[in-house]
Design an enzyme around this catalytic site. Structure first.
Site, PDB file in Angstrom:
ATOM      1  CG  ASP A 103      -0.648  -0.400   2.413  1.00  0.00           C
ATOM      2  OD1 ASP A 103      -1.289  -1.263   3.028  1.00  0.00           O
ATOM      3  OD2 ASP A 103       0.358   0.171   2.868  1.00  0.00           O
TER       4      ASP A 103
HETATM    5  N1  URA Z   1       0.098  -5.468   4.851  1.00  0.00           N
HETATM    6  C1  URA Z   1      -0.225  -4.158   4.874  1.00  0.00           C
HETATM    7  O1  URA Z   1      -0.906  -3.712   5.797  1.00  0.00           O
HETATM    8  N2  URA Z   1       0.221  -3.369   3.912  1.00  0.00           N
HETATM    9  C2  URA Z   1       0.984  -3.813   2.899  1.00  0.00           C
HETATM   10  O2  URA Z   1       1.360  -3.040   2.031  1.00  0.00           O
HETATM   11  C3  URA Z   1       1.310  -5.165   2.877  1.00  0.00           C
HETATM   12  C4  URA Z   1       0.851  -5.985   3.852  1.00  0.00           C
END
Ligand code: URA
Length: 237
Positions: A103
């Site tokens: 993310d």
């Molecule tokens: N878990 C998350 O919260 N964000 C990521 O980008 C990957 C795994």
């Protein structure tokens, strides 16, 4: 594909120096001297020569890892024009795409390929590929909260599978704690939502490993091609 990109992605030289060489007359296409770096090349049809040597066509598939910085979207294109991870691999053929997603604010190991089979295997939940993260979280967790994370907690998309959770370090002033987290699922924002579920939001998150492939000391924002050995190890998962 543009001429300078075609030559650069075959590994001969950087795009910038290729541009200069094109302007200096070092490149021919189908035997004709071409001085315009943006000249269009039809892959598999046009014969390109650089300083008298034929440029080999691109390898069929490309595999690479990027150390993604926070602030880049994992998408090929953003309608709102925000920075995307594609900008960090712009030198490479634009057929590549990210394998899975980190993310916006998450950093670390992100794979790219143009091999659909490879991406499918790595992402398919039945293969249970382990992903390792470093998570800096707010506050100090009680042992029972850590135990809950290990067993599985309820997040909006369901209950998480058992996870490996290792406490690495508490900040001296007790404001945050660093964990190593290993999960094999890919629920959206999973690590953040897991810690949120036990009342300790994530402050910073970085992926360091996918299966047996580690990020190593690749600088932030940089990418490197995977070695044939790394590719075949990931293929067997
Ligand atoms: N878990 C998350 O919260 N964000 C990521 O980008 C990957 C795994």
């Amino acid at each position: 594909m543009r001429l300078e990109k075609y030559i650069a992605t075959s590994g001969i030289a950087s795009r910038r120096s290729v541009k200069k060489s094109v302007r200096d007359g070092a490149v021919t296409v189908n035997g004709e001297s071409i001085l315009v770096p943006g000249h269009p090349i039809e892959e598999g049809v046009d014969v390109v020569e650089f300083e008298g040597k034929q440029v080999e066509p691109l390898a069929e598939c490309t595999y690479l890892m990027l150390n993604k910085p926070a602030g880049y979207l994992t998408t090929r294109r953003d309608e709102r024009g925000r920075p995307t991870v594609m900008e960090l691999v712009a030198d490479l053929p634009d057929t590549i795409y990210p394998v899975g997603r980190l993310d916006l604010e998450t950093e670390g190991l992100l794979l790219f390929t143009n091999d659909g089979d490879f991406a499918y295997r790595l992402l398919h939940p039945s293969h249970e590929v382990e992903k390792t993260y470093l998570a800096w979280v707010k506050g100090v967790l009680r042992d029972d909260a850590i135990q809950r994370l290990r067993q599985g907690v309820t997040i909006p998309s369901g209950t998480t599978a058992p996870a490996k959770i290792k406490r690495l370090r508490e900040n001296k002033d007790d404001t945050s704690t660093k964990f190593e987290v290993v999960i094999h699922e890919g629920k959206k924002r999973q690590v953040r939502l897991m810690f949120k579920a036990v009342g300790h939001p994530v402050i910073r998150l970085k992926r360091t490993r996918i299966g047996n492939l580690g990020l190593g000391n690749l600088p932030l924002g940089q990418y490197r091609l995977l070695t044939p050995e790394e590719i075949s190890k990931l293929m067997v998962v």
